[in-house]
Design an enzyme around this catalytic site. Structure first.
Site, PDB file in Angstrom:
ATOM      1  N   TYR A  65      -3.420 -10.143   3.581  1.00 32.06           N
ATOM      2  CA  TYR A  65      -2.347  -9.321   4.144  1.00 32.06           C
ATOM      3  C   TYR A  65      -2.130  -8.076   3.288  1.00 32.06           C
ATOM      4  O   TYR A  65      -2.145  -6.942   3.781  1.00 32.06           O
ATOM      5  CB  TYR A  65      -1.054 -10.135   4.237  1.00 32.06           C
ATOM      6  CG  TYR A  65       0.167  -9.294   4.508  1.00 32.06           C
ATOM      7  CD1 TYR A  65       0.309  -8.606   5.707  1.00 32.06           C
ATOM      8  CD2 TYR A  65       1.190  -9.177   3.560  1.00 32.06           C
ATOM      9  CE1 TYR A  65       1.427  -7.820   5.961  1.00 32.06           C
ATOM     10  CE2 TYR A  65       2.310  -8.406   3.802  1.00 32.06           C
ATOM     11  CZ  TYR A  65       2.422  -7.730   4.999  1.00 32.06           C
ATOM     12  OH  TYR A  65       3.530  -6.940   5.247  1.00 32.06           O
ATOM     13  N   THR A  86       3.704  -2.491   2.214  1.00 31.88           N
ATOM     14  CA  THR A  86       4.309  -3.709   1.675  1.00 31.88           C
ATOM     15  C   THR A  86       4.139  -3.814   0.171  1.00 31.88           C
ATOM     16  O   THR A  86       3.144  -3.307  -0.393  1.00 31.88           O
ATOM     17  CB  THR A  86       3.671  -4.945   2.335  1.00 31.88           C
ATOM     18  OG1 THR A  86       4.125  -6.135   1.672  1.00 31.88           O
ATOM     19  CG2 THR A  86       2.153  -4.917   2.231  1.00 31.88           C
TER      20      THR A  86
END
Length: 332
Positions: free
Chosen positions: A144, A120
């Site tokens: 995250y 990501t």
């Protein structure tokens, strides 16, 4: 071509189900491993084999690798909601980092030579500049992003120590749905902007919340690089073919279009496509949200034969809307 099957973890979820379609359409044999906590068995194309299991279940995963002759793993399984990671970080280190470690070990033990990881742009944190290149500093500002960065580090170390190569694809904002309306984003309570907006357009929500109007951007709302999910799925197939052709080499690539749209610009596109005005409610910033994330995508264009086919914001919205309407027809 790969001399075996591809295991797709999280293949019953949003991005994973599109990767399954892309692999099957390209002629690969696919086995999906998904615990169905956030995925749906009906989202798995019937041409694939579904094994209901957690990727951290070593015995089940290793038996599946052996039984199906798996020679590559595409790893999508994990938790993906940035604000949730801020309030429940241990969930993300368990579901993303620890579970990925278990899966990587299973791959090593069973001799799987190729591994593709769903990473990501959140690994970059708040960038020094945009667009962001692969060698820019990685300073995650939320658990995250850190959980994904830790998995990238594990893959680098493992690939240096074992006969396995990997591709880590750093996604920017994934949106849209399969143009043939075979799959799309189906999770209830999703936080992705375009999904939320088309839910509002079809009457599933009363409004769209805009989080933050004081970012250092042209209109004060956050700017993101939106990539069509089918283009992203195609990038995974190309990455697999690259790994097969380059044993011993690994790569880390941004997946984006190299241009950004603000939240307001995205909602303007939804208004255009739907010919209606979606109510916008402006609220404060969410924890862990940077002002702008836009990909420098020169590396993926230079490394893979991948070229975007759906690089159009209105087209992304139209495909997302078509899927939302199909979900309504299906009673989902």
């Amino acid at each position: 071509m790969l001399a075996g099957k591809v295991m797709v973890t999280g293949g019953a979820g949003y991005i994973g189900s599109h990767a399954v379609l892309a692999l099957l359409d390209a002629g690969y044999e696919v086995v999906v491993v998904d615990n169905l906590v956030t995925g749906f068995d009906w989202a798995v194309d019937p041409r694939a084999t579904l094994v209901v299991a957690n990727v951290a279940d070593d015995d089940k995963v290793r038996a599946t690798i052996r039984e199906h002759g798996v020679k590559a793993i595409m790893h999508f399984a994990g938790s993906i909601i940035v604000p949730e990671s801020v309030v429940d970080p241990l969930k993300y280190y368990r579901n993303n980092t620890a579970a990925s470690r278990a899966l990587i070990e299973s791959a090593v033990v069973e001799g799987v030579p190729h591994f593709i990881f769903s990473s990501t742009a959140a690994t970059y944190g708040t960038p020094d500049h945009v667009p962001i290149a692969e060698d820019d500093p990685q300073r995650p500002i939320n658990p995250y992003g850190m959980s994904k960065l830790m998995t990238e580090a594990m893959l680098r170390d493992v690939a240096a120590a074992h006969p396995m190569n990997f591709a880590a694809l750093r996604y920017f904002n994934v949106a849209g749905a399969d143009p043939q309306v075979r799959s799309g984003q189906s999770t209830a309570g999703a936080t992705h902007l375009i999904k939320v907006a088309v839910e509002a357009a079809t009457g599933r929500r009363e409004h769209v919340s805009v989080y933050g109007t004081d970012f250092d951007t042209a209109d004060g709302t956050g700017v993101r690089d939106y990539i069509h999910v089918s283009d992203l799925a195609a990038a995974h197939v190309h990455a697999l073919e690259w790994l097969v052709a380059h044993p011993g080499d690994s790569t880390l690539l941004n997946c984006g279009y190299g241009k950004g749209f603000s939240v307001n610009e995205v909602l303007d596109a939804v208004d255009r496509v739907t010919n209606m005005t979606i109510e916008r409610r402006y609220e404060g910033r969410r924890a862990g949200d940077p002002a702008a994330l836009v990909a420098d995508n020169r590396a993926i264009l230079a490394t893979l034969p991948w070229r975007p086919a759906r690089d159009d914001l209105d087209a992304i919205v139209r495909d997302a809307l078509a899927w939302e309407r199909k979900l309504a027809e299906m009673g989902k």
